[in-house]
Design a protein around this motif. Structure first.
Motif, mmCIF file in Angstrom:
data_model
loop_
_atom_site.group_PDB
_atom_site.id
_atom_site.type_symbol
_atom_site.label_atom_id
_atom_site.label_comp_id
_atom_site.label_asym_id
_atom_site.label_seq_id
_atom_site.Cartn_x
_atom_site.Cartn_y
_atom_site.Cartn_z
ATOM 1 N N VAL A 1 0.766 -1.163 -0.074
ATOM 2 C CA VAL A 1 0.179 -0.169 -0.116
ATOM 3 C C VAL A 1 1.093 1.315 -0.013
ATOM 4 C CG1 VAL A 1 -1.608 1.406 1.527
ATOM 5 C CG2 VAL A 1 -1.705 -1.160 1.084
ATOM 6 N N PHE A 2 0.732 1.944 -1.099
ATOM 7 C CA PHE A 2 1.295 3.417 -1.195
ATOM 8 C C PHE A 2 0.655 4.477 -0.655
ATOM 9 C CE2 PHE A 2 3.884 0.606 -4.420
ATOM 10 C CZ PHE A 2 4.941 0.273 -3.644
ATOM 11 N N HIS A 3 1.266 5.328 -0.244
ATOM 12 C CA HIS A 3 0.373 6.613 0.490
ATOM 13 C C HIS A 3 0.575 7.599 -0.720
ATOM 14 C CE1 HIS A 3 0.418 5.608 4.845
ATOM 15 N NE2 HIS A 3 0.515 4.687 4.203
ATOM 16 N N ALA A 4 -0.299 8.212 -1.045
ATOM 17 C CA ALA A 4 -0.356 9.114 -2.098
ATOM 18 C C ALA A 4 -0.828 10.509 -1.755
ATOM 19 C CB ALA A 4 -1.289 8.807 -3.399
ATOM 20 N N GLY A 5 -1.862 10.736 -0.725
ATOM 21 C CA GLY A 5 -2.053 12.169 -0.050
ATOM 22 C C GLY A 5 -2.769 11.837 1.376
ATOM 23 N N THR A 6 -1.777 11.286 2.090
ATOM 24 C CA THR A 6 -2.263 11.050 3.624
ATOM 25 C C THR A 6 -1.281 12.083 4.466
ATOM 26 O OG1 THR A 6 -0.471 9.552 3.963
ATOM 27 C CG2 THR A 6 -2.347 8.764 3.217
#
Ligand code: AMP
Ligand code: GLY
Length: 424
Positions: free
Chosen positions: A361-366
């Motif tokens: 799971v990659f974070h993009a806008g957290t």
């Protein structure tokens, strides 16, 4: 080695994940990064648009390599500043990045080098653009010249709508980016993104991926930065890849070098597979987002020597990229309201659990609140990526991971990779 990675999205989280696995890396600094990258490197609060500060950080940490994620830093001349400081940079100079940052530049370049693309005209004046519409046939493709965060393209079914788009663009909707408009022939076919790494003279193909630009299932709804991706994509038959390499990638790298703007970094060719072979929709001067995520998960071996060889200009001696035969899919989870007005601040639970070896799971806008709680802080928020023996298995793994994430403030498409599944 000390590496500075620039950017804060899912693309950069995937790059950080891959770079951090390299035994060559002593220190990985990420500017500005996101909460998903906290365990992969040191985050410094410098924006990806601040070329001057980024160059200062690179000097301060004695960077052996700077890897640039987003196009904005390239447009600001980050690669040029680093070249002046003698620091190898993976990413093209501002001049070479015009392949992405100016559609007028990129169309004229393709014309000079006979690279297949849609017929076009470039207009600065309203009456000339209106006049030109009588020559083109519907649907009309209208593009702002400059960077418009993925919103600068309109496909208008009628002349009236096309005129309105032109009026808006030339009237300043995108500021300076819309001071010129490009009108293009409409190309019919299936789209795909092909990636190549180059050191300015030599290149290697990284292969292809397919993106899903519309917000909702069935390719409906507004255009977005990309709601999902997968690789390999069956649209890239060996014949299409061969033609695209010969007619697009090689002439771009040769042409840019011949014109005194050697292209260093990753060349993203957005292609339409038409009845007449591949035609260029657009170029990007960076990895695609979310295409980068699936490429990084498919890439075997160490990425760092390849990035360094591109930056230093000695790709011909580097080990070639090796891709796993598995399929990787990425499903983007976006905040409700994306792309127009994403709601920020909603609580996300379960995104940081261990999903097993085939899911990332990659974070993009957290964002992480002071109490440690993860919340949404952008439009595209999480990228759920999964590997499988085939597309069906990869897809099942990605969607079953999504079911374990508790985030009522988000939504996602349930049909990522539908084109590939339809072919199977
Ligand atoms: P761009 O930002 O140039 O990639 O354009 C955004 C999207 O508009 C592309 O991904 C295509 O789906 C579509 N598009 C752009 N140019 C054309 C064209 N000449 N013909 C058909 N579709 C196009
Ligand atoms: N996914 C499309 C892009 O990165 O431009």
């Amino acid at each position: 080695m000390n590496i500075l990675l620039v950017g804060s999205g899912g693309r950069e989280h995937a790059l950080a994940w891959k770079i951090a696995q390299s035994p060559l890396v002593k220190r990985l600094v990420i500017a500005p990064g996101n909460p998903g990258m906290e365990t992969l490197g040191e985050l410094v609060a410098v924006k990806a648009t601040d070329a001057e500060q980024l160059a200062a950080v690179a000097r301060e940490i004695r960077a052996d390599l700077v890897v640039v994620g987003p196009e904005t830093a390239l447009e600001q001349g980050l690669a040029d500043r680093l070249a002046a400081a003698g620091i190898p940079c993976f990413g093209p100079s501002a001049k070479a990045a015009q392949l992405e940052t100016s559609k007028a530049f990129s169309k004229a370049f393709m014309e000079r080098h006979e690279i297949p693309t849609a017929g076009f005209g470039v207009y600065e004046r309203l009456h000339e653009a209106r006049q030109a519409l009588t020559v083109f046939k519907p649907p009309y493709v209208i593009k702002a010249d400059g960077l418009a965060a993925g919103k600068g393209v309109a496909i208008s079914p009628t002349k009236r709508e096309a005129e309105r788009e032109i009026e808006w663009m030339l009237g300043g909707r995108f500021g300076q980016a819309g001071a010129r408009v490009v009108i293009e022939e409409f190309m019919d076919g299936e789209e795909g993104s092909l990636f190549a790494l180059s050191d300015g003279r030599n290149y290697v193909l990284l292969g292809g991926a397919q993106d899903h630009k519309r917000a909702y299932d069935g390719d409906l709804g507004p255009n977005t930065g990309g709601m999902g991706s997968y690789s390999p994509a069956p649209v890239f038959t060996p014949e299409l890849v061969e033609a695209a390499e010969r007619q697009v990638v090689k002439p771009v790298i040769d042409g840019m070098a011949a014109e005194g703007m050697p292209y260093r970094g990753v060349l993203y060719a957005g292609l339409m597979s038409t009845a007449d072979g591949p035609k260029v929709v657009e170029f990007n001067a960076r990895f695609g987002d979310p295409e980068c995520q699936v490429l990084m998960m498919r890439l075997g071996g160490d990425i760092v020597p390849m990035l360094l060889a591109c930056a230093r200009g000695d790709l011909s001696r580097a080990t070639l990229p090796e891709f796993l035969s598995e399929t990787v899919i990425c499903v983007v989870m976006a905040a409700q309201g994306y792309p127009d007005s994403p709601v920020e601040g909603s609580i996300i639970r379960g995104a940081e659990q261990d999903f097993g070896p085939n899911v990332q799971v990659f974070h993009a806008g957290t964002k992480r609140r002071e109490d440690g709680q993860l919340v949404a802080a952008g439009g595209r928020v999480l990228n759920i990526c999964a590997r499988g023996a085939d597309i069906a298995e990869a897809r099942e793994r990605a969607y079953s991971a999504i079911r374990k994430i508790d985030w009522p403030g988000g939504f996602y498409r349930t049909d990522i990779a539908w084109r590939a599944l339809e072919r199977e």
